[in-house]
Structures are given as C-alpha cells and as structure tokens.
Design a protein around this motif. Structure first.
Motif, short mmCIF file in Angstrom:
data_model
loop_
_atom_site.label_atom_id
_atom_site.label_comp_id
_atom_site.label_asym_id
_atom_site.label_seq_id
_atom_site.Cartn_x
_atom_site.Cartn_y
_atom_site.Cartn_z
N GLY A 191 35.57 50.50 108.01
CA GLY A 191 36.79 51.19 107.63
C GLY A 191 37.98 50.61 108.35
N ARG A 192 39.13 51.21 108.13
CA ARG A 192 40.39 50.75 108.73
C ARG A 192 40.88 51.78 109.74
NH1 ARG A 192 42.74 46.58 105.63
NH2 ARG A 192 41.65 46.22 103.66
N TYR A 193 41.39 51.27 110.87
CA TYR A 193 41.89 52.12 111.94
C TYR A 193 43.29 51.67 112.32
CZ TYR A 193 36.98 53.43 112.69
OH TYR A 193 35.70 53.88 112.54
N ALA A 194 44.17 52.63 112.56
CA ALA A 194 45.47 52.31 113.15
C ALA A 194 45.24 51.85 114.59
CB ALA A 194 46.38 53.53 113.12
N ALA A 195 46.03 50.90 115.03
CA ALA A 195 45.87 50.36 116.38
C ALA A 195 47.23 50.05 116.99
CB ALA A 195 45.01 49.10 116.34
N THR A 196 47.25 50.02 118.31
CA THR A 196 48.41 49.58 119.07
C THR A 196 47.98 48.40 119.93
OG1 THR A 196 49.27 51.85 119.15
CG2 THR A 196 50.21 50.26 120.69
N VAL A 197 48.80 47.37 119.96
CA VAL A 197 48.46 46.14 120.67
C VAL A 197 49.58 45.80 121.64
CG1 VAL A 197 48.23 43.63 120.37
CG2 VAL A 197 46.94 45.19 118.90
N ARG A 198 49.20 45.29 122.80
CA ARG A 198 50.18 44.73 123.73
C ARG A 198 49.77 43.30 124.05
NH1 ARG A 198 51.80 44.65 129.59
NH2 ARG A 198 54.03 45.07 129.67
N SER A 230 53.83 50.07 128.69
CA SER A 230 52.49 49.86 128.14
C SER A 230 52.01 51.17 127.53
CB SER A 230 51.52 49.40 129.23
OG SER A 230 51.18 50.47 130.08
N ALA A 231 50.84 51.14 126.95
CA ALA A 231 50.31 52.33 126.27
C ALA A 231 49.22 52.99 127.09
CB ALA A 231 49.79 51.96 124.89
N ASP A 232 49.28 52.81 128.43
CA ASP A 232 48.28 53.47 129.27
C ASP A 232 46.87 52.95 129.01
OD1 ASP A 232 48.79 55.18 131.33
OD2 ASP A 232 48.28 56.99 130.24
N PHE A 233 46.74 51.66 128.75
CA PHE A 233 45.42 51.11 128.42
C PHE A 233 44.47 51.27 129.61
CE2 PHE A 233 48.41 48.67 125.79
CZ PHE A 233 47.84 48.84 124.54
N ASP A 234 43.28 51.76 129.35
CA ASP A 234 42.28 51.96 130.39
C ASP A 234 40.91 51.97 129.71
OD1 ASP A 234 40.47 52.97 132.31
OD2 ASP A 234 42.02 54.16 133.28
N ILE A 235 40.13 50.92 129.93
CA ILE A 235 38.85 50.80 129.22
C ILE A 235 37.83 51.83 129.68
CG2 ILE A 235 39.17 48.36 128.71
CD1 ILE A 235 37.32 47.69 131.05
N TYR A 236 38.04 52.45 130.85
CA TYR A 236 37.10 53.46 131.32
C TYR A 236 37.46 54.85 130.80
CZ TYR A 236 35.74 49.64 134.32
OH TYR A 236 35.34 48.40 134.77
N ALA A 237 38.74 55.09 130.61
CA ALA A 237 39.17 56.39 130.07
C ALA A 237 39.03 56.45 128.56
CB ALA A 237 40.62 56.66 130.46
N HIS A 238 39.04 55.29 127.90
CA HIS A 238 38.98 55.24 126.44
C HIS A 238 37.87 54.29 126.00
CE1 HIS A 238 43.37 56.20 127.27
NE2 HIS A 238 42.90 57.28 126.68
N GLU A 239 36.68 54.82 125.91
CA GLU A 239 35.52 54.06 125.46
C GLU A 239 34.86 54.80 124.31
OE1 GLU A 239 32.21 55.67 128.64
OE2 GLU A 239 33.47 53.99 129.25
N GLY A 290 40.99 62.20 118.08
CA GLY A 290 41.37 62.39 119.47
C GLY A 290 40.66 61.49 120.45
N HIS A 291 39.84 60.56 119.96
CA HIS A 291 39.05 59.70 120.85
C HIS A 291 39.36 58.23 120.54
CE1 HIS A 291 36.64 62.98 122.51
NE2 HIS A 291 36.61 63.47 121.28
N ALA A 292 40.31 57.68 121.30
CA ALA A 292 40.69 56.28 121.12
C ALA A 292 39.77 55.36 121.91
CB ALA A 292 42.14 56.08 121.55
N LEU A 293 39.77 54.10 121.53
CA LEU A 293 39.01 53.07 122.22
C LEU A 293 39.99 52.00 122.69
CD1 LEU A 293 36.38 51.46 122.95
CD2 LEU A 293 36.53 50.49 120.64
N GLN A 300 41.27 56.87 117.18
CA GLN A 300 40.20 57.66 116.55
C GLN A 300 38.93 56.84 116.27
OE1 GLN A 300 41.42 60.77 113.75
NE2 GLN A 300 43.52 59.99 113.88
N ALA A 301 38.71 55.80 117.06
CA ALA A 301 37.52 54.98 116.86
C ALA A 301 36.25 55.80 117.03
CB ALA A 301 37.51 53.80 117.84
N ASP A 302 36.28 56.74 117.97
CA ASP A 302 35.09 57.56 118.22
C ASP A 302 35.29 58.99 117.74
OD1 ASP A 302 32.45 57.40 119.12
OD2 ASP A 302 32.94 58.31 121.05
N GLY A 303 36.13 59.13 116.70
CA GLY A 303 36.40 60.44 116.14
C GLY A 303 37.80 60.91 116.49
#
Length: 237
Positions: A57-64, A198-207, A92-95, A87-90
């Motif tokens: 499917g298609r997901y909206a994304a933000t890139v830096r 930035s968009a608060d990128f954090d791979i541990y908070a958003h997995e 309210g759940h971004a990746l 919403q990758a994981d549903g």
C-alpha cells in the motif's frame, strides 16, 4: 551494563548535549531539507512475516535530507536520509528510519561513506535491524534521474526537487546478503520549515512490530539522541 559502560554512555550524552547547545541545532546533521514524501510498499510475491511489509500500500511520509557535519556543499560529507512513515504500524504508530551514505558491499554497507552527490550511491542503516527475527541491514538506493550531481545542502536539494521528485528503492538484506526491495520512496515537496528543524526522528521511539533496530550500540545511540535533544532544550529529538 557495567559501571565502565555506563560512564561511556554518560560521556556520549554529555558530548552531544554540549555540541547541540553550541550549535543551537541537532548535534549531527545540523541543517537539512524537510520534505513531504510517499512510500509505497511493494509485493514481490514472498512474505516478510512483518505486518506492514506484508500489506502492500501507500503511506504518507516525511523525509529530512541533510549533511552530517554541515561542511561546504562541494565537499564530501556524511549524507543523511531520515524517513518517517506515518501509520506504518497502524493509526498513531509511525515508523522512523535513519540512513547514512555508505558503500554497498558486504562490509562497506556497515560503514559511513562521505559523499558530495546525494544521488551518488546508497544510504544504509549501518547497524542491523531485526526483521521477523532475522538480522538485516536496511538500505536506500537512489534512482539517478539527472546527470549533474545533486549536492546534499538544502538549497541544492530544493533546486533539484523543482525539476522533479527524488526516488529511492528501499531494501533489506536477504539471508544470502543480497538486497531485497520492499518499498519505493518518492520525495516530492520541500516543506516550509527552517533548515535546523527536524521531525523528532528516533528509531527507538518509532519502530514497527517485527521490524526493530538491533541491540548493537543501542545504549550509545539512545544517549546521543538524549544529549542532542537536551542541548536544544527539547524533551525529544
């Protein structure tokens, strides 16, 4: 964690906090271009055993897109590609994915590689992810759509995007260490935010479920995130 390890982690956090406070920006990748993007998960006929990858499917994304040290644009620098998949994981759940310019070989995909051209080679997670229990490095391969180099500074990237989107094939290592594509990322519109934002990128908070950063250097990376956030006066980076 041993006392010595705890001291090392604390030292990293302090160093990143001081650097961020001195710059008034993130400790690394101080200036970048925030963009709206779209990520399309592909179906190659084989399961990943990962919920979001097994649902094309298609997901909206933000890139830096950014430069690690903020060197002059014509000099090679560590180039960053940060991606937030909404919403990758549903709901309210971004990746979040954080990728760095690297090599593509079995060893060099784990090493940062300074580069002047944002489309001149792959970006890698450097450290491994756990993908359905399997160890796998992630990578983004830019599609070359123009002959001239696209420098990684915000101004050059904005000019490039005015001529058309930047497209990346997102891949993960298969069990034989070859690359297996799972999505196409299309970066299309610069967002009206300052280069230092930035968009608060954090791979541990958003997995995502069954798609998580591996344990290698996790404590060090978390400390770097905390230090960078604290140095800028934010609760999160």
């Amino acid at each position: 964690m041993t006392p010595a390890q705890a001291r090392h982690v604390r030292a990293v956090e302090v160093a990143f906090r001081r650097l961020a406070r001195l710059r008034g920006t993130p400790a690394l990748h101080p200036a970048g271009l925030m963009c709206a993007a779209e990520l399309q998960v592909m179906d190659d006929g084989e399961r990943w055993d990962v919920p979001w990858l097994d649902t094309p499917g298609r997901y909206a994304a933000t890139v830096r897109l950014s430069r690690a040290a903020g060197l002059p644009r014509r000099l090679p620098d560590g180039l960053g590609l940060a991606v937030r998949v909404e919403q990758a994981d549903g709901p309210g759940h971004a990746l979040d994915l954080l990728l760095t310019s690297s090599g593509r070989g079995r060893m060099t995909r784990h090493l940062p590689l300074p580069r002047a051209d944002a489309l001149g080679g792959p970006y890698s997670s450097l450290l491994s992810y756990q993908v359905a229990g399997r160890t796998s490095v992630l990578a983004a391969f830019p599609r070359r759509s123009r002959e001239a180099p696209v420098h990684g500074d915000p101004e050059s990237l904005s000019r490039a995007l005015s001529a058309g989107p930047l497209v990346f094939d997102l891949c993960a290592e298969a069990t034989d260490r070859r690359w297996r594509a799972f999505a196409v990322l299309t970066v299309h519109t610069p967002l009206p935010v300052r280069p230092t934002e930035s968009a608060d990128f954090d791979i541990y908070a958003h997995e995502a479920r069954d798609f998580t950063p591996g344990p290698a250097l996790a404590a060090i990376r978390r400390a770097a995130y905390r230090g960078s956030r604290a140095g800028r006066g934010f609760g999160r980076r």
